[in-house]
Design an enzyme around this catalytic site. Structure first.
Site, PDB file in Angstrom:
ATOM      1  CB  CYS A 284      -0.982  -0.038   1.168  1.00  0.00           C
ATOM      2  SG  CYS A 284      -2.405   0.999   0.871  1.00  0.00           S
TER       3      CYS A 284
ATOM      4  NE  ARG B 107      -8.828   5.252   3.751  1.00  0.00           N
ATOM      5  CZ  ARG B 107      -7.586   5.644   3.483  1.00  0.00           C
ATOM      6  NH1 ARG B 107      -7.350   6.886   3.081  1.00  0.00           N
ATOM      7  NH2 ARG B 107      -6.567   4.818   3.642  1.00  0.00           N
TER       8      ARG B 107
ATOM      9  CG  HIS C  88      -3.177  -3.418   4.370  1.00  0.00           C
ATOM     10  ND1 HIS C  88      -1.941  -2.860   4.575  1.00  0.00           N
ATOM     11  CD2 HIS C  88      -3.956  -2.435   3.840  1.00  0.00           C
ATOM     12  CE1 HIS C  88      -1.976  -1.584   4.187  1.00  0.00           C
ATOM     13  NE2 HIS C  88      -3.180  -1.310   3.725  1.00  0.00           N
TER      14      HIS C  88
HETATM   15  N1  GLN Z   1      -1.785   6.885   2.431  1.00  0.00           N
HETATM   16  C1  GLN Z   1      -2.024   5.981   1.395  1.00  0.00           C
HETATM   17  C2  GLN Z   1      -3.427   5.981   0.813  1.00  0.00           C
HETATM   18  O1  GLN Z   1      -4.384   6.332   1.459  1.00  0.00           O
HETATM   19  C3  GLN Z   1      -1.640   4.609   1.872  1.00  0.00           C
HETATM   20  C4  GLN Z   1      -2.637   3.960   2.765  1.00  0.00           C
HETATM   21  C5  GLN Z   1      -2.163   2.632   3.259  1.00  0.00           C
HETATM   22  O2  GLN Z   1      -0.964   2.379   3.316  1.00  0.00           O
HETATM   23  N2  GLN Z   1      -3.096   1.782   3.633  1.00  0.00           N
HETATM   24  O3  GLN Z   1      -3.542   5.603  -0.320  1.00  0.00           O
END
Ligand code: GLN
Length: 272
Positions: free
Chosen positions: A100, A137, A212
């Site tokens: 990520c 998101r 993840h």
């Molecule tokens: N900050 C990054 C995003 O929102 C990475 C998020 C994350 O590592 N889960 O895309």
């Protein structure tokens, strides 16, 4: 080679800044699966105090997710000789799993939700952009088939079946690939951007993913692939790993696939 004589160094990138999403589980999984086979493991924290010489000793890189602000701090540190060393190692085939936020830093740049563009290492040919604080998101369970070559073929040879990865994604940034191979094809979830059906990227022996989970305990065959690559690189001779009992991981995978109505992908438990 006798496993008792083998040693590995896992390099964990910026543990205090880039462990927001539980990706520490990937480092633990690699460490335990190596130790259960009698391999001696050192886990090296790579942070602002780390020298390029220490980076040079790493056999497997682990990089986790982070928030936009922490990513900026990391990129301010990862410049000059340290950036060159990381680039040289990955180019030379040192395996790694980058989740990520950390792949966003390996690409050309990451545009955060607010603030300035963060320039990346430009090692992998992609860009990542956050559409802004009001954008939805990409959150939820993700399932994808590994398609990158030769990784997909090597995993299929280990498993005797097509490699299907189960993970969990939580990102605002969207990644758009250039000439780099995607890691896989999304079956369920958003993947790189929720539009083109691609997930992650694969370059040399570096796995970049939005998944993840943590990824490796849920998909132990990838952990074993990384260990095998690392040992082969370090000792310059093919190393095979004795199988472990992965019944619990298989049961967890089957339960998740059932929950996601993907029972057609459930396989009989196999030891890898
Ligand atoms: N900050 C990054 C995003 O929102 C990475 C998020 C994350 O590592 N889960 O895309």
């Amino acid at each position: 080679m006798n496993p008792e004589q083998l040693e590995l160094t896992i390099g964990w990138l910026y543990p205090t800044l880039m462990s927001t999403y539980g990706d520490r589980g990937n480092a633990i999984c690699l460490q335990k699966r190596a130790e259960w086979r009698g391999i001696k493991v050192q886990v090296l924290s790579l942070d602002q105090q780390t020298t390029a010489e220490q980076l040079h000793q790493v056999d497997i890189f682990v990089g986790g997710g982070a928030q936009d602000r922490q990513q900026e701090i990391v990129m301010r540190d990862l410049r000059g000789i340290k950036a060159e060393m990381l680039r040289a190692k990955i180019d030379a085939g040192t395996p790694g799993v980058f989740t990520c936020g950390s792949p966003q830093l390996l690409g050309h740049y990451y545009e955060p939700a607010l603030g300035q563009r963060i320039e990346g290492l430009g090692l992998l040919d992609f860009v990542s952009k956050h559409p802004g604080p009001d954008a939805r998101r990409c959150i939820g369970n993700v399932v994808f088939e590994v398609t990158a070559s030769p990784l997909a073929q090597e995993l299929e040879a280990m498993l005797g079946t097509k490699p299907v990865v189960i993970g969990f994604e939580n990102h605002g940034g969207r990644t758009y690939l250039g000439k780099v191979q995607p890691l896989g094809r999304v079956i369920k979830g958003y993947g790189n951007n929720g539009e083109d059906g691609m997930e992650g990227a694969f370059y040399r022996n570096a796995i970049a993913t939005y998944s993840h989970g943590p990824l490796l305990p849920k998909n132990p065959f990838i952990a074993d692939w990384l260990l095998q690559k690392a040992l082969t690189q370090r000792y310059q001779t093919p190393v095979s790993l004795q199988p472990l009992d992965d019944t619990l991981a298989q049961q967890a995978r089957a339960a998740m696939l059932k929950r996601l109505a993907l029972t057609n992908l459930v396989q009989e438990p196999v030891n890898c």
